[in-house]
Design a protein around this motif. Sequence first.
Motif, PDB file in Angstrom:
ATOM      1  N   ILE A 281      -5.992   8.389  -2.193  1.00 44.97           N
ATOM      2  CA  ILE A 281      -5.964   7.488  -0.955  1.00 44.97           C
ATOM      3  C   ILE A 281      -6.186   8.450   0.385  1.00 44.97           C
ATOM      4  CG2 ILE A 281      -4.635   5.806   0.324  1.00 44.97           C
ATOM      5  CD1 ILE A 281      -3.362   5.163  -2.500  1.00 44.97           C
ATOM      6  N   GLU A 282      -7.549   8.045   0.878  1.00 43.48           N
ATOM      7  CA  GLU A 282      -7.868   8.443   2.007  1.00 43.48           C
ATOM      8  C   GLU A 282      -7.167   8.068   3.266  1.00 43.48           C
ATOM      9  OE1 GLU A 282     -10.198  11.439   4.293  1.00 43.48           O
ATOM     10  OE2 GLU A 282     -10.001  11.140   2.105  1.00 43.48           O
TER      11      GLU A 282
ATOM     12  N   TYR B 233       0.817  -1.263   0.136  1.00 49.25           N
ATOM     13  CA  TYR B 233       0.122  -0.035   0.125  1.00 49.25           C
ATOM     14  C   TYR B 233       1.114   1.246   0.034  1.00 49.25           C
ATOM     15  CZ  TYR B 233      -3.799  -3.133   1.044  1.00 49.25           C
ATOM     16  OH  TYR B 233      -5.020  -4.039   0.973  1.00 49.25           O
ATOM     17  N   ARG B 234       1.917   1.170   0.673  1.00 51.30           N
ATOM     18  CA  ARG B 234       2.833   2.324   0.494  1.00 51.30           C
ATOM     19  C   ARG B 234       3.664   2.635  -0.809  1.00 51.30           C
ATOM     20  NH1 ARG B 234       6.137   1.184   6.205  1.00 51.30           N
ATOM     21  NH2 ARG B 234       4.583   2.242   7.748  1.00 51.30           N
TER      22      ARG B 234
ATOM     23  N   ASN C  10       2.832   6.239  -5.960  1.00 51.00           N
ATOM     24  CA  ASN C  10       2.563   6.463  -7.063  1.00 51.00           C
ATOM     25  C   ASN C  10       1.676   7.811  -7.275  1.00 51.00           C
ATOM     26  OD1 ASN C  10       1.293   6.355  -9.544  1.00 51.00           O
ATOM     27  ND2 ASN C  10       2.026   4.251  -9.763  1.00 51.00           N
ATOM     28  N   ASP C  11       2.223   8.619  -7.919  1.00 56.18           N
ATOM     29  CA  ASP C  11       1.697   9.963  -8.172  1.00 56.18           C
ATOM     30  C   ASP C  11       0.317   9.949  -8.726  1.00 56.18           C
ATOM     31  OD1 ASP C  11       3.824  11.442  -7.145  1.00 56.18           O
ATOM     32  OD2 ASP C  11       4.569  12.042  -9.199  1.00 56.18           O
TER      33      ASP C  11
END
Length: 74
Positions: free
Chosen positions: A33-34, A20-21, A26-27
């Motif tokens: 992503i909240e 997830y990191r 990724n721009d």
Amino acid sequence: MDNQRVFLIGDSGEQDLQIYRRICDNDAFSEKIEKVLIRHVPGTPVPALVHSREILYSSLAELKQHLAPVLQQG
């Protein structure tokens, strides 16, 4: 669609937080992503959280609390 909020939900038993990191870095996805919600699996190391959107939880009730504002908008 541009104002969609994304919640990534995983656990500490695998590599979810690390994956997830990479997605957050990724721009193309970062701003959407909240929260990154990671359930701590008993018997696994407690992961170090490095971003304010990363949240550790241990029960379904806690997960529901974090998702409640979004689910109420439904």
